[in-house]
Design a protein around this motif. Structure first.
Motif, mmCIF file in Angstrom:
data_model
loop_
_atom_site.group_PDB
_atom_site.id
_atom_site.type_symbol
_atom_site.label_atom_id
_atom_site.label_comp_id
_atom_site.label_asym_id
_atom_site.label_seq_id
_atom_site.Cartn_x
_atom_site.Cartn_y
_atom_site.Cartn_z
ATOM 1 N N LEU A 13 0.834 -1.199 0.000
ATOM 2 C CA LEU A 13 0.000 0.000 0.000
ATOM 3 C C LEU A 13 0.873 1.255 0.000
ATOM 4 O O LEU A 13 0.629 2.191 -0.771
ATOM 5 C CB LEU A 13 -0.930 -0.017 1.212
ATOM 6 N N LYS A 17 1.016 4.076 -2.959
ATOM 7 C CA LYS A 17 0.725 5.483 -2.664
ATOM 8 C C LYS A 17 1.916 6.377 -3.004
ATOM 9 O O LYS A 17 1.741 7.474 -3.525
ATOM 10 C CB LYS A 17 0.310 5.648 -1.198
ATOM 11 N N GLN A 22 -4.018 5.758 -5.818
ATOM 12 C CA GLN A 22 -4.959 5.980 -4.732
ATOM 13 C C GLN A 22 -5.491 4.647 -4.231
ATOM 14 O O GLN A 22 -5.903 3.805 -5.024
ATOM 15 C CB GLN A 22 -6.141 6.827 -5.221
ATOM 16 N N ASN A 25 -6.803 3.884 3.113
ATOM 17 C CA ASN A 25 -5.982 3.431 4.233
ATOM 18 C C ASN A 25 -6.559 2.135 4.772
ATOM 19 O O ASN A 25 -7.772 1.973 4.841
ATOM 20 C CB ASN A 25 -5.956 4.481 5.348
ATOM 21 N N ALA A 32 -5.907 -2.924 -2.723
ATOM 22 C CA ALA A 32 -4.896 -1.974 -3.193
ATOM 23 C C ALA A 32 -4.548 -2.231 -4.655
ATOM 24 O O ALA A 32 -4.451 -1.301 -5.453
ATOM 25 C CB ALA A 32 -3.645 -2.061 -2.318
#
Length: 88
Positions: A13, A17, A22, A25, A32
């Protein structure tokens, strides 16, 4: 202190990012990867391919959930994208 290099869901992740993708969280590896392949274009495909290659050749241990997400989501989407844009 000995430290084994591991790539877990948070690492995946974080890498996505950091590359500008995008994802929510706390997303799972599957979520992801699913987010990362939405709206693939040439630039995004190259970045994802490079990231996967670096992960697979780094010598780090990729946890099973991450490897499965890459194998199920990223690699097929990248292959499909490459195939559809090669045919043009």
């Amino acid at each position: 202190m000995m430290h084994a290099d591991l790539i877990d869901q948070e690492d995946l992740l974080g890498q996505l990012k950091a590359l500008g993708f995008q994802a929510p969280n706390g997303a799972t590896a599957d979520q992801a990867c699913e987010c990362a392949v939405r709206g693939l274009n040439n630039e995004r495909a190259i970045v994802l391919r490079t990231m996967v290659k670096q992960m697979y050749t780094s010598g780090a241990t990729i946890l099973p959930a991450v490897r499965q997400a890459i194998d199920r989501q990223l690699l097929p989407a990248l292959a499909e994208y490459q195939q559809s844009h090669r045919a043009r």
